[in-house]
Design a protein around this motif. Structure first.
Motif, PDB file in Angstrom:
ATOM      1  N   SER A 309     -15.904   6.135 -11.840  1.00 50.71           N
ATOM      2  CA  SER A 309     -17.064   5.350 -11.619  1.00 50.71           C
ATOM      3  C   SER A 309     -17.266   4.811 -10.333  1.00 50.71           C
ATOM      4  O   SER A 309     -18.128   3.803 -10.263  1.00 50.71           O
ATOM      5  CB  SER A 309     -16.991   4.115 -12.837  1.00 50.71           C
ATOM      6  N   LEU A 310     -16.483   5.128  -9.493  1.00 57.88           N
ATOM      7  CA  LEU A 310     -16.936   4.589  -8.145  1.00 57.88           C
ATOM      8  C   LEU A 310     -18.022   4.671  -7.432  1.00 57.88           C
ATOM      9  O   LEU A 310     -18.373   5.882  -7.485  1.00 57.88           O
ATOM     10  CB  LEU A 310     -15.566   5.175  -7.110  1.00 57.88           C
ATOM     11  N   ARG A 311     -18.262   3.551  -6.678  1.00 58.09           N
ATOM     12  CA  ARG A 311     -19.591   3.664  -6.109  1.00 58.09           C
ATOM     13  C   ARG A 311     -19.483   3.483  -4.727  1.00 58.09           C
ATOM     14  O   ARG A 311     -20.201   3.936  -3.748  1.00 58.09           O
ATOM     15  CB  ARG A 311     -20.698   2.523  -6.682  1.00 58.09           C
ATOM     16  N   SER A 312     -18.193   2.982  -4.404  1.00 56.73           N
ATOM     17  CA  SER A 312     -18.105   2.656  -2.863  1.00 56.73           C
ATOM     18  C   SER A 312     -16.535   2.722  -2.694  1.00 56.73           C
ATOM     19  O   SER A 312     -15.737   2.177  -3.434  1.00 56.73           O
ATOM     20  CB  SER A 312     -18.526   1.401  -2.387  1.00 56.73           C
ATOM     21  N   LEU A 313     -15.930   3.175  -1.587  1.00 55.18           N
ATOM     22  CA  LEU A 313     -14.827   3.730  -1.352  1.00 55.18           C
ATOM     23  C   LEU A 313     -14.365   3.316   0.294  1.00 55.18           C
ATOM     24  O   LEU A 313     -15.146   4.045   1.102  1.00 55.18           O
ATOM     25  CB  LEU A 313     -14.426   5.033  -1.522  1.00 55.18           C
ATOM     26  N   ASN A 314     -13.742   2.409   0.646  1.00 53.49           N
ATOM     27  CA  ASN A 314     -13.355   1.939   2.043  1.00 53.49           C
ATOM     28  C   ASN A 314     -11.899   2.494   2.218  1.00 53.49           C
ATOM     29  O   ASN A 314     -11.014   2.127   1.766  1.00 53.49           O
ATOM     30  CB  ASN A 314     -13.243   0.396   2.040  1.00 53.49           C
ATOM     31  N   LEU A 315     -11.890   3.530   3.117  1.00 55.90           N
ATOM     32  CA  LEU A 315     -10.632   4.188   3.861  1.00 55.90           C
ATOM     33  C   LEU A 315     -10.609   3.816   5.238  1.00 55.90           C
ATOM     34  O   LEU A 315      -9.756   4.579   5.859  1.00 55.90           O
ATOM     35  CB  LEU A 315     -10.498   5.723   3.420  1.00 55.90           C
ATOM     36  N   SER A 316     -11.229   2.795   5.806  1.00 55.10           N
ATOM     37  CA  SER A 316     -11.137   2.632   7.248  1.00 55.10           C
ATOM     38  C   SER A 316      -9.783   1.981   7.816  1.00 55.10           C
ATOM     39  O   SER A 316      -9.004   1.589   7.104  1.00 55.10           O
ATOM     40  CB  SER A 316     -12.263   1.734   7.791  1.00 55.10           C
ATOM     41  N   SER A 317      -9.519   2.456   8.776  1.00 58.08           N
ATOM     42  CA  SER A 317      -8.349   1.999   9.528  1.00 58.08           C
ATOM     43  C   SER A 317      -6.911   2.165   8.761  1.00 58.08           C
ATOM     44  O   SER A 317      -6.270   1.094   8.678  1.00 58.08           O
ATOM     45  CB  SER A 317      -8.448   0.137  10.004  1.00 58.08           C
ATOM     46  N   ASN A 318      -6.912   3.507   8.613  1.00 60.54           N
ATOM     47  CA  ASN A 318      -5.533   3.842   8.118  1.00 60.54           C
ATOM     48  C   ASN A 318      -4.820   4.828   8.896  1.00 60.54           C
ATOM     49  O   ASN A 318      -3.550   5.167   8.504  1.00 60.54           O
ATOM     50  CB  ASN A 318      -5.899   4.502   6.743  1.00 60.54           C
ATOM     51  N   GLY A 319      -5.118   5.181  10.103  1.00 61.79           N
ATOM     52  CA  GLY A 319      -4.558   6.163  10.975  1.00 61.79           C
ATOM     53  C   GLY A 319      -4.404   7.582  10.215  1.00 61.79           C
ATOM     54  O   GLY A 319      -3.774   8.286  10.203  1.00 61.79           O
ATOM     55  N   MET A 320      -5.477   7.727   9.261  1.00 58.91           N
ATOM     56  CA  MET A 320      -5.546   8.978   8.378  1.00 58.91           C
ATOM     57  C   MET A 320      -5.921  10.279   9.280  1.00 58.91           C
ATOM     58  O   MET A 320      -6.658  10.242  10.098  1.00 58.91           O
ATOM     59  CB  MET A 320      -6.724   8.986   7.440  1.00 58.91           C
ATOM     60  N   GLU A 321      -5.073  11.365   9.441  1.00 57.17           N
ATOM     61  CA  GLU A 321      -5.034  12.525   9.918  1.00 57.17           C
ATOM     62  C   GLU A 321      -5.667  13.703   9.330  1.00 57.17           C
ATOM     63  O   GLU A 321      -6.013  14.706   9.726  1.00 57.17           O
ATOM     64  CB  GLU A 321      -3.807  12.797  10.660  1.00 57.17           C
TER      65      GLU A 321
END
Length: 466
Positions: A309-321
């Motif tokens: 049911s997700l409408r928005s997902l914030n994954l910013s500023s994680n150092g994700m590679e």
């Protein structure tokens, strides 16, 4: 003589008039002073009346009222409240009262008088250390009560009795003192039909029960006599750690790792929680999740399995590679995705394939590498023109630094790269004029006349299935 007598009469008349004039002047002065005094007194009284009416207004500064699906919501979150506003404050009787992130310390008897229509009550992230037994009196319709992230050490079952329809109770992240006063509450939580009451709440004291879930505490141990240190009296040779659970390294749980707000839509705030991976147990009906400012460097397949049911997902500023191909699979209703300020060089083929309704994509602050690996993302964006995206700029190689990724791909396609020149097919294979020449026909005849056991097996065989 007559003149003298007239002068004397005039003088006497003047003398008679002077006292009355002074009296009037003095009276006038007293009147001004009295008026000033009266005005000051009236102002003070007016201020007093204003101050008496003030608390009802100051108790609910800038709270907002809204209606959604015919339910009235009152949002008083982050208002620095120290007490519950009276029910007369609102224009309509609210069904949902949001009081999270305030400074409320005590819930007295009758605190919610006049709130008989409430269905949900959110009191999480306050400083509540005491709930009197009659605090929730009259809340017969309440189904959801959120008390997590407070300072409660004990709570009586009597406080829950006025809420017969309560089906969802959050109590975790409180310093529960699991001693005799908690006996009635713990026994209530452990009733099988109360499966959604008090999940994840754990004892903080005494030491022998620390970190044990309230659902699993043996009620017989609560009223066992203890010494001042909180340890049971008796056999001193018994090791302290026998009742402590053995820690098992598992993925963090979303319920205890995040702040969850249920109304008007389920929103989970998991930012700045020190997470190194996506927590498990994300509710199926969660609409917004904020996982920013953590240390999630690798997004794995099925990390959001079930969160459909997700409408928005914030994954910013994680150092994700790295983002695996199936990490976002199933998020068919996702509309906003924030991948900014990470360490992404490109997105693997297929990462975005399930995001049919995506409308906003934030990509800034990543070291995008402009080579052939970046093409997938550009092609996907071309096929989905309704997606607003930002921040897609080349960081390397140096000759493309600062260039738009879309411009890079256009220039790449204009100039045919050398690495594709060697794969061009031979002219003999593509020119129709050279097909069915006498030489080709003779070769086919020789192939047909050749014994079958000497023929070279064909590399490919086409089988038609009807």
């Amino acid at each position: 003589m007559r003149v003298a007598s007239s002068s004397l009469l005039l003088a006497s008349l003047l003398l008679l008039m002077l006292p009355s004039t002074d009296m009037k002047r003095s009276g006038k002065g007293r009147g001004l002073r009295g008026a000033r005094h009266k005005l000051t007194r009236d102002r003070v009284r007016g201020a007093g009346r204003h101050s008496r009416s003030g608390p009802s207004k100051l108790a609910a500064p800038d709270c907002s009222e809204s209606t959604e699906s015919r339910d009235v919501f009152v949002d008083c979150q982050d208002r620095r409240l120290t007490s519950i506003p009276t029910s007369q404050t609102w224009s309509k009787q609210p069904k949902h009262l949001l009081l999270a992130r305030n400074r409320i310390k005590v819930l007295r008897d009758g605190t919610f008088a006049g709130y008989e229509s409430l269905i949900s009550l959110d009191l999480q992230q306050n400083q509540i250390s005491l709930v009197e037994e009659g605090a929730f009196q009259g809340l017969t319709r309440l189904t959801t009560l959120l008390l997590q992230h407070n300072r409660l050490g004990t709570l009586s079952e009597e406080a829950l009795i006025p809420m017969p329809n309560l089906g969802y109770l959050r109590l975790y992240d409180n310093p529960w003192n699991c001693l005799c006063p908690m006996d009635s509450l713990i026994r209530t939580l452990q009733v099988p039909s109360n499966r959604n009451l008090g999940n994840h709440a754990r004892c903080a004291e005494p030491i022998r029960l620390k970190n044990v879930k309230l659902k699993r505490v043996d009620p017989e141990l609560l009223c066992k006599e203890t010494d001042p240190t909180g340890d049971p009296q008796g056999d001193e040779t018994e090791p302290r750690f026998t009742l402590d659970p053995v820690p098992i390294q598992t993925k963090p749980d979303a319920t205890t790792s995040c702040h969850t707000y249920l109304f008007p839509q389920i929103r989970m705030d998991c930012s700045k929680r020190g997470l190194t991976e996506v927590p498990t147990g994300i509710p199926e009906d969660a609409v917004h999740i904020d996982l920013s400012h953590n240390s999630i460097s690798h997004l794995r397949a099925r990390d959001f399995q079930g969160a459909r049911s997700l409408r928005s997902l914030n994954l910013s500023s994680n150092g994700m590679e790295r983002i695996d191909t199936a990490s976002l699979s199933g998020l068919l209703h996702l509309r906003e995705l924030d991948l900014s300020d990470n360490g992404l060089h490109f997105l693997q083929y297929g990462v975005l394939e399930d995001l049919y309704f995506l409308s906003q994509l934030k990509l800034g602050g990543n070291p995008w590498v402009c080579d052939y690996s970046i093409h997938y993302m550009v092609y996907w964006l071309r096929l989905h023109p309704g997606v607003r995206h930002s921040g897609l700029m080349c960081r390397s190689p140096p000759e493309h630094t600062g260039e738009s990724v879309e411009e890079y791909v256009k220039s790449y396609n204009r100039a045919c790269p050398r690495d594709r020149q060697h794969s061009r097919p031979d002219k003999d294979q593509t020119d129709p004029e050279l097909w069915n020449t006498p030489m080709e026909v003779q070769g086919e005849l020789e192939e047909e006349l050749e014994p079958s056991h000497l023929r070279v097996p064909q590399k490919y065989q086409i089988i038609r299935l009807s």
